[in-house]
Design an enzyme around this catalytic site. Structure first.
Site, mmCIF file in Angstrom:
data_model
loop_
_atom_site.group_PDB
_atom_site.id
_atom_site.type_symbol
_atom_site.label_atom_id
_atom_site.label_comp_id
_atom_site.label_asym_id
_atom_site.label_seq_id
_atom_site.Cartn_x
_atom_site.Cartn_y
_atom_site.Cartn_z
ATOM 1 N N HIS A 52 0.829 -1.204 0.000
ATOM 2 C CA HIS A 52 0.000 0.000 0.000
ATOM 3 C C HIS A 52 0.868 1.261 0.000
ATOM 4 C CE1 HIS A 52 -3.598 2.427 1.268
ATOM 5 N NE2 HIS A 52 -2.632 3.209 1.717
ATOM 6 N N GLU A 53 1.772 1.347 0.968
ATOM 7 C CA GLU A 53 2.578 2.569 1.084
ATOM 8 C C GLU A 53 3.493 2.728 -0.117
ATOM 9 O OE1 GLU A 53 1.695 4.766 3.071
ATOM 10 O OE2 GLU A 53 0.397 3.504 4.298
ATOM 11 N N HIS A 55 1.699 4.547 -2.822
ATOM 12 C CA HIS A 55 1.811 6.006 -2.649
ATOM 13 C C HIS A 55 3.191 6.485 -3.109
ATOM 14 C CE1 HIS A 55 -1.909 6.761 -0.519
ATOM 15 N NE2 HIS A 55 -1.605 6.004 0.512
ATOM 16 N N HIS A 111 3.431 6.779 -6.743
ATOM 17 C CA HIS A 111 2.681 7.961 -7.188
ATOM 18 C C HIS A 111 3.596 9.191 -7.136
ATOM 19 C CE1 HIS A 111 -1.616 9.957 -6.852
ATOM 20 N NE2 HIS A 111 -1.104 10.069 -8.052
HETATM 21 ZN ZN LIG Z 1 -2.850 5.237 2.034
#
Ligand SMILES: [Zn+2]
Length: 678
Positions: A464-465, A468, A471
Site C-alpha cells: 500500500h505505502e 503512494h 505515485h
Molecule cells: Zn494510504
C-alpha cells in the site's frame, strides 16, 4: 558560528538532506529565514508592474517558497519518525507560525487580484490543459482560504488556522505520549499462545524500555498480535482497554477537550466561507463533491457488513463453545477466535505463513512488481546520510538506467515514531525549470526482530505505502502543486490500494514468498488456503472501518460542536447506527489522528472506501485480461501514477478503464454481495 546546514547548498548524493549535520536548534532560524524569503517572493509577484500573466503570476507562485518547502519537508518528516523532545518542542512553536504564514500569503489582496484577473480571462490565455487546471485550482484554493472575504473575516480565518495548527500538534503528541507511556510487562508464564515472532517482538519491546522479560505496547504491531494469539483472556482485556483509551490515558493529555475545540473552529471556518458545516466545505473539493454522496457509499456497505459480521460472530461463538468457552465473544476476544476460526474453516494458520513473508523477501516481491508493471528498478545505496540507522536508501532508475528518484524506507516501530504507516516526501518531482527528481519516504511500524517476519496485513501495508511512493516517484507533472500525490483527497488512495492487489498475485507469491531459513517456496497447498482465507473476516473489518468513517462525517456535520460531550456523542452515535456489540471503532475520536492530528483527512476517512471502488474495479481489468502484468493495461495505469493532479481524476480513470467504475466490484471484493449476485 557555523552556517546553518538547512540554509546551505546541499552537496549530499541526490541532494538528500544532510541529516548528519542537522540538529534541532537549526530549525527555528531556518524557518524564520525561509518564511521571510517566501514573503519577499510573493511581495515581488504582487508588486510586479507588468500586467498579470500566467508566467509572472502562477508560475512565479509555483517557484516561490522552495527554501521553505525544503526546510518544512525535512522538519515534518523528522517530527513524524524521530520525534525527540526537543523536536516536539520546536513543532509546538512552529506549527501555528507556519499556518499563519501560509494564510497570510493565501489572503494577500495583491496576489488574489492578479489570480482573479487571470482566471476571468482564462479562455483567452492559450494555456495547455495542465496550466488551465492549475490556474483553476489555484484560484479556487485562494477562494477556499477566504481571499474574497472582507478584512475582518480574513483576520479571523488566519487566527483559526493558527490555533488549529497548535491543537493538531498537541493532539498528535498526546497520542504518541500515551502510546509510549503504557506497557504491559509479562513474565514467561504470561505468554501462552504467543507464537515465536510475537515473543521475540515482546522481548525486544521490553529491552527497548530497559526491562527484563517481555512487554506489550500500544503500537498496533505489538498489541494486535497479542489480541490475536494470547490465550490469556484477562490480559487480552487489559491490553484492549488500554489500546482503545489512547488519547485519554492521562488527565493531562485528554484529547476530548481538544477535539471539541477543533470541531468548533472548523465549523466556524466553514460558515465564514459559506458552507453549512466542515464536511460540506471539505467535500466540495473532492470527487464525491458532497457529504451525502460519501455517506451513501458508506451506507451501501454498512448493512451488508453488519449482516456478515453477525454471521461471523455466531461462527466465533460456536467455535468458542466447542472449545469449552461459554459466555459472549467480547471485543478483546474477536481477533483471537477469528484466528482460530480461520484455522478451523480453511485449515489456514497465519503464524505458519509468516516465515514465508520475511521482510526482505516481500521487498523483493514489491520491487519486482514495480519493475514488471512500470519498468523501474531500485538499487540500495549506502553512501547517503540518513536520520536513523534503521532507514535504508534506494536509487530508483528507469528501464534505460536513467535516474528517477530516491526512495527512503523506514520500517520499524520505535518510541519516537508516530504509529501507523505513511508515505511522505522530502522533495516532490517537478519539471518547471528542468526535471527535479523526487525524494520519497515510506514509514512502517513493524516490530523489529531478526529475521523480521510479516503478517499478511503487514505485507499488504508494505504494498500500500509503496503504491503512494510510486505515485510520488513516477510523477511527470510540470508544476510542484500538481506533483504525485497532490490529487483530490478521495483519489489519493487509489494508487496505493490498487498496488495491494499484486501481493495476492499467485506468481508473485510463488516467486518471492520463501521460507526465511530454508529457502523453500511457499507450499502450493498453503497458497491455496491463503487465497481462500484472505477475505475471511470482511464483515468485522468493514464494520470497524465504516463506523469510523461515519462518525467522522457525523462529527463534522454536527450543528453545535462547541457544546459537544464527546463520550455521550460517541455512545449515542454507535447506538443510532446499530454498531454491532463486540466490535470497536477502528479509530475512536480521542486518538483518531487522521481527523485531529492534522486536517487532511478530516471529514475524509471515507476516502479509502471511495478509492476502493476504483481499485477493485481497476484491478478487475487485469483479471478480465487474464494477465496481472498485461503490458497495455500497465502502461495505462502508469499514466495515472504519472499524471498527478494535471487532469480530472475521473477522466484519468476512464482513460485507463474505458468506462466509469462500478460499485459492485467493491462489495464483491469484500465478499459482501449475496452469493447469487457475486
Ligand atoms: Zn494510504
Amino acid at each position: 558560528m557555523t552556517e546553518n546546514p538547512l540554509l546551505a547548498t546541499w552537496t549530499t548524493p541526490f541532494g538528500v538532506p544532510p541529516f548528519d549535520h542537522i540538529r534541532e536548534e537549526h530549525f527555528p532560524p531556518a524557518f524564520d529565514a525561509a518564511m521571510a524569503a517566501q514573503r519577499e517572493e510573493y511581495a515581488a509577484i504582487a508588486a510586479d508592474p507588468a500586467p498579470p500573466s500566467f508566467a509572472n503570476t502562477i508560475e512565479a507562485m509555483e517557484r516561490a517558497g522552495s527554501l521553505l518547502n525544503r526546510v518544512a519537508a525535512t522538519f515534518f518528516n523528522l517530527a513524524g519518525s524521530r520525534a525527540t523532545e526537543a523536536l516536539q518542542a520546536v513543532e509546538r512553536d512552529i506549527a501555528p507560525l507556519l499556518a499563519r504564514h501560509n494564510m497570510q500569503l493565501a489572503l494577500d489582496p495583491g496576489i488574489f487580484r492578479r489570480v482573479a484577473d487571470l482566471h476571468a480571462r482564462r479562455a483567452a490565455l492559450g494555456l495547455a490543459p495542465d496550466q488551465l487546471r492549475l490556474l483553476d485550482r489555484t484560484h479556487m484554493s485562494l477562494l477556499r482560504c477566504g481571499a474574497a472575504l472582507d478584512e475582518a473575516a480574513r483576520a479571523r480565518l488566519t487566527e483559526i488556522s493558527s490555533r488549529l495548527a497548535t491543537l493538531h500538534t498537541r493532539f498528535g503528541q498526546n497520542v504518541l505520549a500515551d502510546e509510549n507511556a503504557w506497557h504491559m510487562a509479562l513474565a514467561e508464564n504470561d505468554l501462552d499462545g504467543l507464537p515465536d515472532f510475537a515473543r521475540a517482538a515482546a522481548r525486544q519491546a521490553a529491552a527497548a524500555r530497559g526491562l527484563a522479560g517481555y512487554a506489550i505496547t500500544l503500537a498496533r504491531s505489538s498489541v494486535e498480535p497479542f489480541l490475536t494469539f494470547s490465550t490469556r483472556r484477562d490480559l487480552r482485556e487489559t491490553a484492549w482497554r488500554a489500546w482503545v483509551a489512547r488519547g485519554a490515558l492521562h488527565p493531562e493529555r485528554d484529547n476530548a477537550t481538544l477535539v471539541r475545540e477543533i470541531l468548533a473552529l472548523r465549523a466556524e471556518r466553514a460558515r465564514l466561507l459559506g458552507a453549512a458545516d466542515h464536511a460540506e466545505y471539505r467535500l466540495a473539493d473532492t470527487m464525491a463533491g458532497h457529504p451525502d454522496a460519501a455517506e451513501a457509499l458508506l451506507r451501501a456497505a454498512w448493512e451488508p457488513a453488519k449482516r456478515r459480521a453477525a454471521e461471523e460472530r455466531a461462527e466465533l461463538a460456536a467455535l468458542a463453545r466447542a472449545e469449552g468457552h461459554h459466555g459472549p465473544v467480547e471485543a478483546w476476544d474477536w481477533r483471537f477466535w477469528a484466528e482460530r476460526a480461520q484455522k478451523a474453516k480453511h485449515d489456514f494458520d497465519g503464524a505458519a505463513l509468516k516465515p514465508y513473508l520475511e521482510l526482505e523477501a516481500m521487498l523483493r516481491a514489491l520491487f519486482d512488481t514495480a519493475r514488471r508493471l512500470f519498468g523501474i528498478t531500485l538499487e540500495e545505496r549506502t553512501d547517503i546520510p540518513l536520520y536513523h540507522p534503521d532507514v535504508r536508501a534506494f536509487e530508483v532508475k528507469d528501464a534505460a538506467g536513467g535516474h528517477v528518484g530516491v526512495f527512503l524506507l523506514d520500517n520499524f516501530a520505535r518510541a519516537e515514531k508516530r504509529s501507523g504507516a505513511w508515505m511522505s516526501s522530502f522533495r516532490v518531482a517537478d519539471a518547471l525549470d528542468g526535471r527535479v527528481a523526487p525524494i520519497i519516504v515510506n514509514n512502517n511500524n513493524l516490530a523489529k526482530s531478526a529475521p523480521t517476519l510479516l503478517s499478511w496485513d503487514d505485507a499488504r501495508t508494505l504494498f500500500h505505502e509503496f503504491g503512494h511512493a510510486l505515485h510520488g516517484l513516477l510523477s511527470t507533472a510540470r508544476y510542484p502543486s500538481q506533483s504525485g500525490t497532490a490529487v483530490l483527497g478521495d483519489f489519493v488512495e487509489f494508487p496505493s490500494q490498487v498496488m495491494e492487489h499484486w501481493l495476492s498475485v499467485p506468481e508473485t507469491l510463488r516467486a518471492h514468498a520463501r521460507h526465511h531459513a530454508t529457502g523453500e517456496a511457499l507450499p502450493e497447498a498453503m497458497l491455496a488456503k491463503l487465497l481462500a482465507a484472505r477475505n475471511e473476516g470482511q464483515g468485522f473489518a468493514t464494520v470497524e472501518y465504516v463506523a469510523s468513517a461515519l462518525i467522522d462525517l457525523a462529527l463534522h456535520r454536527h450543528s453545535s460542536p462547541e457544546a459537544l460531550d464527546l463520550a455521550a456523542f460517541e455512545d449515542a452515535f454507535l447506538a443510532e447506527i446499530g454498531m454491532p456489540e463486540a466490535i470497536g471503532l477502528r479509530h475512536r475520536p480521542i486518538h483518531f489522528g487522521h481527523l485531529f492530528a492534522g486536517g487532511g483527512y478530516a471529514a475524509g476517512y471515507y476516502f479509502y472506501m471511495w478509492a476502493e471502488v476504483l481499485d477493485a474495479d481497476g484491478f478487475a481489468a487485469f483479471e478480465e485480461a487474464g494477465d496481472p502484468f498485461h503490458p497495455d493495461l500497465a502502461a495505462k495505469l502508469k499514466a495515472i501514477f504519472a499524471a498527478g493532479d494535471t487532469a480530472d481524476p475521473m477522466a484519468l480513470y476512464i482513460a485507463f478503464r474505458g468506462r466509469q467504475p462500478q460499485v459492485n466490484a467493491l462489495l464483491r471484493k469484500r465478499g459482501l454481495l449475496p452469493a447469487e449476485a457475486a
